[in-house]
Design an enzyme around this catalytic site. Structure first.
Site, mmCIF file in Angstrom:
data_model
loop_
_atom_site.group_PDB
_atom_site.id
_atom_site.type_symbol
_atom_site.label_atom_id
_atom_site.label_comp_id
_atom_site.label_asym_id
_atom_site.label_seq_id
_atom_site.Cartn_x
_atom_site.Cartn_y
_atom_site.Cartn_z
ATOM 1 N N LYS A 38 72.267 48.799 84.469
ATOM 2 C CA LYS A 38 71.931 49.468 83.213
ATOM 3 C C LYS A 38 71.467 50.897 83.455
ATOM 4 O O LYS A 38 71.806 51.808 82.704
ATOM 5 C CB LYS A 38 70.835 48.669 82.493
ATOM 6 C CG LYS A 38 70.474 49.211 81.123
ATOM 7 C CD LYS A 38 69.432 48.332 80.472
ATOM 8 C CE LYS A 38 69.022 48.902 79.116
ATOM 9 N NZ LYS A 38 67.968 48.089 78.481
ATOM 10 N N HIS A 41 68.680 36.811 77.650
ATOM 11 C CA HIS A 41 67.975 37.964 78.223
ATOM 12 C C HIS A 41 66.494 37.669 78.453
ATOM 13 O O HIS A 41 65.851 38.282 79.306
ATOM 14 C CB HIS A 41 68.130 39.181 77.313
ATOM 15 C CG HIS A 41 67.606 40.452 77.912
ATOM 16 N ND1 HIS A 41 68.227 41.104 78.963
ATOM 17 C CD2 HIS A 41 66.497 41.186 77.623
ATOM 18 C CE1 HIS A 41 67.534 42.184 79.296
ATOM 19 N NE2 HIS A 41 66.483 42.258 78.490
ATOM 20 N N ARG A 89 65.055 37.025 81.888
ATOM 21 C CA ARG A 89 64.581 38.185 82.653
ATOM 22 C C ARG A 89 63.107 38.460 82.356
ATOM 23 O O ARG A 89 62.324 38.751 83.259
ATOM 24 C CB ARG A 89 65.439 39.409 82.330
ATOM 25 C CG ARG A 89 65.052 40.687 83.076
ATOM 26 C CD ARG A 89 66.150 41.726 82.862
ATOM 27 N NE ARG A 89 65.751 43.082 83.227
ATOM 28 C CZ ARG A 89 65.824 43.590 84.453
ATOM 29 N NH1 ARG A 89 66.236 42.840 85.462
ATOM 30 N NH2 ARG A 89 65.481 44.845 84.695
ATOM 31 N N TRP A 112 64.245 48.800 87.142
ATOM 32 C CA TRP A 112 63.894 49.633 85.994
ATOM 33 C C TRP A 112 63.720 51.075 86.438
ATOM 34 O O TRP A 112 63.060 51.340 87.451
ATOM 35 C CB TRP A 112 62.599 49.156 85.347
ATOM 36 C CG TRP A 112 62.737 47.946 84.489
ATOM 37 C CD1 TRP A 112 63.290 47.873 83.249
ATOM 38 C CD2 TRP A 112 62.281 46.614 84.798
ATOM 39 N NE1 TRP A 112 63.215 46.584 82.764
ATOM 40 C CE2 TRP A 112 62.598 45.791 83.688
ATOM 41 C CE3 TRP A 112 61.621 46.046 85.895
ATOM 42 C CZ2 TRP A 112 62.299 44.442 83.642
ATOM 43 C CZ3 TRP A 112 61.321 44.701 85.852
ATOM 44 C CH2 TRP A 112 61.658 43.907 84.741
ATOM 45 N N TYR A 117 54.388 44.198 80.761
ATOM 46 C CA TYR A 117 54.023 42.890 81.313
ATOM 47 C C TYR A 117 52.590 42.860 81.848
ATOM 48 O O TYR A 117 52.088 41.809 82.213
ATOM 49 C CB TYR A 117 54.980 42.519 82.454
ATOM 50 C CG TYR A 117 56.419 42.440 82.030
ATOM 51 C CD1 TYR A 117 56.893 41.353 81.290
ATOM 52 C CD2 TYR A 117 57.322 43.449 82.352
ATOM 53 C CE1 TYR A 117 58.225 41.291 80.897
ATOM 54 C CE2 TYR A 117 58.656 43.387 81.958
ATOM 55 C CZ TYR A 117 59.090 42.307 81.233
ATOM 56 O OH TYR A 117 60.406 42.230 80.830
#
Length: 200
Positions: A67, A135, A138, A161, A170
């Site tokens: 991504k 998703h 994840r 990321w 998180y």
């Protein structure tokens, strides 16, 4: 997929076991692999044997598959390795496949193109799990990491990321690292029994 602004949806270990128990074999192992690596759905369905080195216990995602458009090195823990070993020899190119009969009635292995389809939704229903997307596996992986003490900067690298803000969401799942600071203003007040007074 765009990251959600609402509450992070993740599974407990018991919920994950329940869901995996309701999935067909190929989806069950794809879910196990996702929970072990944190890879996105497209990276799991498209994973090729040429991207896996079981001896070194690593896999890699090419920049055009990521991504953030940057290559991702994926360390394979024991759970991930066990899944991959079960799928060796089934399909020449792709890791995850399913069986179908061809025009001659012979069973053939076909690569999986979509994980979160009808079989996934039915398994969620049978497992009693609501409002959960593929998703979110994840998110579950990341949540389990944070709750187990993985530092956020390490999680950022593991998950590929590019923006640290994507990982900070998180942090609230493991506030234990703030305990020392919270203790600085403890008053030392001792707990005493409360005396109830009756008024006329």
């Amino acid at each position: 997929m765009p990251e959600p602004k609402q509450r992070i949806r993740w599974l407990t270990r018991e919920e994950a076991d329940r869901l995996i128990g309701e999935l067909p074999e190929h989806l069950a192992d794809m879910a196990r692999f996702s929970l072990a690596t944190g890879l996105r759905e497209a990276n799991v369905t498209g994973l090729e044997w040429s991207q896996v080195d079981l001896e070194r216990r690593v896999a890699w995602i090419h920049p055009d598959q990521a991504k953030a458009k940057k290559a991702i090195g994926v360390p394979l823990n024991t759970d991930a390795v066990l899944v991959l070993r079960r799928w060796e020899g089934r399909h020449d190119e792709r890791v995850f496949a399913y069986q179908r009969r061809d025009a001659n009635g012979a069973l053939v292995w076909l690569p999986v193109s979509k994980a979160g389809g009808r079989a996934w939704r039915k398994a969620l229903q049978r497992a009693g799990i609501k409002e959960f997307r593929w998703h979110d596996l994840r998110h579950t992986w990341a949540s389990w990491h944070v709750q187990s003490g993985t530092p956020l900067h390490v999680l950022q690298e593991l998950g590929g990321w590019s923006d640290f803000a994507m990982v900070k969401k998180y942090a609230h799942l493991a506030p234990e690292h703030l305990a020392e600071h919270a203790a600085r203003i403890e008053s030392g007040i001792r707990s005493v029994p409360h005396i109830f007074r009756h008024t006329a």
